[in-house]
Scaffold this active site. Structure first.
Site, PDB file in Angstrom:
ATOM      1  N   CYS A  53       0.944  -1.298  -0.233  1.00  0.00           N
ATOM      2  CA  CYS A  53       0.082  -0.260   0.136  1.00  0.00           C
ATOM      3  C   CYS A  53       0.986   1.322  -0.017  1.00  0.00           C
ATOM      4  CB  CYS A  53      -0.906   0.089   1.020  1.00  0.00           C
ATOM      5  SG  CYS A  53      -2.586   1.196   1.031  1.00  0.00           S
ATOM      6  N   HIS A  81      -3.337  -5.297   0.386  1.00  0.00           N
ATOM      7  CA  HIS A  81      -3.547  -5.772   1.738  1.00  0.00           C
ATOM      8  C   HIS A  81      -3.168  -7.559   1.903  1.00  0.00           C
ATOM      9  CE1 HIS A  81      -3.017  -1.686   4.337  1.00  0.00           C
ATOM     10  NE2 HIS A  81      -3.813  -1.496   2.993  1.00  0.00           N
ATOM     11  N   GLU A 138      -2.179  -9.008   3.730  1.00  0.00           N
ATOM     12  CA  GLU A 138      -2.208  -9.203   5.093  1.00  0.00           C
ATOM     13  C   GLU A 138      -3.511  -9.449   6.228  1.00  0.00           C
ATOM     14  OE1 GLU A 138      -1.173  -4.964   5.439  1.00  0.00           O
ATOM     15  OE2 GLU A 138      -1.021  -6.539   4.421  1.00  0.00           O
ATOM     16  N   SER A 152       0.212 -12.833  38.175  1.00  0.00           N
ATOM     17  CA  SER A 152      -1.112 -11.754  38.186  1.00  0.00           C
ATOM     18  C   SER A 152      -2.430 -12.949  38.450  1.00  0.00           C
ATOM     19  CB  SER A 152      -1.733 -11.159  37.454  1.00  0.00           C
ATOM     20  OG  SER A 152      -1.905 -11.665  36.396  1.00  0.00           O
ATOM     21  N   GLY A 161      -2.737 -14.221  35.065  1.00  0.00           N
ATOM     22  CA  GLY A 161      -3.182 -14.636  34.200  1.00  0.00           C
ATOM     23  C   GLY A 161      -1.917 -15.360  32.931  1.00  0.00           C
ATOM     24  N   SER A 183       1.601 -13.968  32.725  1.00  0.00           N
ATOM     25  CA  SER A 183       2.824 -13.438  34.207  1.00  0.00           C
ATOM     26  C   SER A 183       2.438 -15.356  34.352  1.00  0.00           C
ATOM     27  CB  SER A 183       2.100 -12.593  35.547  1.00  0.00           C
ATOM     28  OG  SER A 183       1.232 -13.559  35.932  1.00  0.00           O
ATOM     29  N   SER A 184       2.218 -15.814  34.002  1.00  0.00           N
ATOM     30  CA  SER A 184       1.858 -17.074  34.373  1.00  0.00           C
ATOM     31  C   SER A 184       3.419 -18.079  33.345  1.00  0.00           C
ATOM     32  CB  SER A 184       1.031 -18.439  34.483  1.00  0.00           C
ATOM     33  OG  SER A 184       0.313 -17.668  35.444  1.00  0.00           O
TER      34      SER A 184
END
Length: 509
Positions: free
Chosen positions: A79, A167, A169, A221, A223, A226-227
């Protein structure tokens, strides 16, 4: 070094999609602002120029330095990138009445062009441009056209430089992934070896070298991010990782105990800290969303810093920052005005005096989950819906009280468990409940009530950048609404949010 495709960003809304398509092919790539080109080495196999909201006809349009790229490395302009290559090397770009937005179909495809191999005649493509290339530089050839735009794509004849006005993508370009594969694999010669397994192996080795025998503290947390960050660090440095899980009083019902139990089974060294009283005290009377975020972030850092000082010789702070956070914080248009407080990027105060280690900073959200599965994390953690750092504090519109948190926890618990029981939880990117700052009239039994309204939110997405509301069966909504009103004292009305992102955000604050 890891071989990669370099993407130069001119501010397009689709730039991250380019990266995601390349990574679907097990090829590593990085996005950099067009004016911050990294050192070029043998590890960079090719370069892509993104789209842009700018026009090459504007006086101050973005201009990258391609002197060490064009003709020396495989190059693909998309583009704006295609228009820039035409404009800068002798062609002509103008505004035209034959502008194209949305779906179009190719009317000509040059299958001798490497990046067009396997692209069908009449293939659907997605256009989004107000300018059109009217004439091409010398020694170039048209490789595809649409009904309205004769120069839909072109190539430089004596080098691996290609340009597309559509595009490839986006999902709506039918053979888009074929085009991306043709460029990344066929033209650039990438070996498609970047897999979750290879990422774990490489990252663990790098973390061992980076951290040595140093101690790292990480705020968990519960989540996904972080895990997975914790498990990568744990695999690299074992007992030298110290995890702290702070209960800010704004978690879901039973979450504090449940998350600690899950982590115990994973062998992580985790300390749980109940600091809910401090958060409630500091949040008293505050209604402004940004101010709430700042208070929650400040108190978290104070509690986390105090707990960190109980561990001797800590040198590093581990964070679950992921790649979209990094991209957004160094956007070509400057740090986004929408980045909220309590964000992973740049949130560490000077007084903590710790170096930062971010083992997930190269990954998108879906890649984080794939790496987590490779590390052996259970589905219950990896499938967990994203949950905001400030927790229920930004799902309670207005000031936060312990009673409001209790009400919302009960509502959220019924809603979440209902999703799981109905087999809907894993179909949804994120779901949550919002306590509204309004009360409405209702009738319960023979009595007139004046109680709280709650909104339910559920969206589908791949990365949270865009999202659509989830189309529940009406029977499910009726069942959940009835169950909430009958079981949660203080709620007499339930509504469902059917707004998509954009224009609405996923969270209400």
């Amino acid at each position: 070094m890891q071989e990669m495709i370099l993407i130069l960003d001119f501010g397009s809304q689709y730039t991250q999609l380019i990266a995601r398509r390349i990574r679907e092919l097990n090829i590593y790539c990085e996005i950099h602002p067009f004016n911050e080109i990294p050192a070029l080495g043998d590890h960079i196999k090719g370069v892509i120029l993104s789209g842009s909201p700018f026009s090459v006809r504007q006086e101050n349009h973005p201009e990258p330095d391609l002197s060490q790229i064009k003709g020396k490395l495989p190059l693909l302009g998309v583009c704006y990138g295609a228009q820039y290559l035409a404009h800068n090397y002798g062609g002509e770009v103008q505004a035209s009445s034959k502008r194209e937005y949305g779906r179009a179909n190719l009317t000509f495809v040059d299958h001798n062009a490497s990046i067009m191999k396997g692209v069908a005649e009449e293939s659907q493509v997605w256009m989004s441009h107000g300018d059109t290339i009217f004439s091409l530089p010398e020694d170039t050839s048209i490789i595809c056209s649409t009904k309205d735009v004769s120069i839909g794509g072109y190539m430089f004849d004596n080098e691996d430089t290609y340009a597309l006005q559509f595009h490839p993508e986006v999902f709506h370009t039918t053979d888009g992934l074929t085009v991306v594969r043709n460029f990344a694999v066929g033209v650039c010669g990438c070996d498609q070896s970047w897999t979750p397994e290879s990422y774990v192996e490489t990252s663990v080795a790098q973390l061992k070298e980076q951290l040595g025998d140093d101690r790292v503290v990480l705020g968990l947390s519960g989540g996904v991010d972080s895990s997975v960050a914790a498990m990568l660090l744990h695999r690299a440095i074992g007992k030298n990782l110290y995890c702290i899980f702070v209960d800010n009083g704004l978690l879901r019902k039973h979450e504090f105990e449940g998350v600690l139990h899950q982590y115990k089974d994973l062998g992580l060294n985790v300390k749980g800290v109940d600091a809910s009283a401090a958060f409630y005290r500091e949040l008293k009377g505050i209604s402004d969303p940004e101010e709430k975020r700042k208070v929650i972030g400040r108190v978290f850092i104070e509690v986390f810093d105090e707990e960190s000082h109980l561990i001797s010789d800590v040198k590093w702070l581990g964070q679950g920052t992921i790649y979209p956070d990094i991209i957004e914080s160094k956007s070509v248009k400057g740090p986004s005005a929408t980045i909220k407080s309590h964000h992973n990027v740049g949130g560490l105060p000077d007084f903590m005096k710790l170096k930062i280690v971010e083992p997930l900073s190269a990954l998108f959200k879906d890649e984080v989950r794939e790496v987590g599965a490779t590390l052996g994390l259970p589905h219950s953690i990896l499938s967990r819906h994203p949950f905001p750092g400030p927790g229920l504090g930004i799902r309670i519109l207005g000031d936060v009280t312990e009673e409001k948190v209790r009400v919302l926890q009960e509502v959220d618990y019924i809603y979440t468990e209902g999703l799981k029981e109905a087999g809907l939880y894993d179909q949804i990117w994120q779901a949550g409940s919002i306590l509204l700052p309004v009360q409405s009239v209702g009738v319960m039994g023979d009595e007139r009530t004046y109680e709280n309204a709650v909104a339910l939110r559920a969206v589908t997405s791949t990365d949270g950048m865009t999202a659509d509301w989830f189309h529940f069966p009406h029977e499910f909504l009726a069942m959940i609404s009835n169950k909430i009103i009958n079981n949660v004292k203080g709620v007499n009305r339930v509504v469902y949010d059917i707004s998509s992102k954009p224009p609405a955000t996923i969270e209400w604050e």
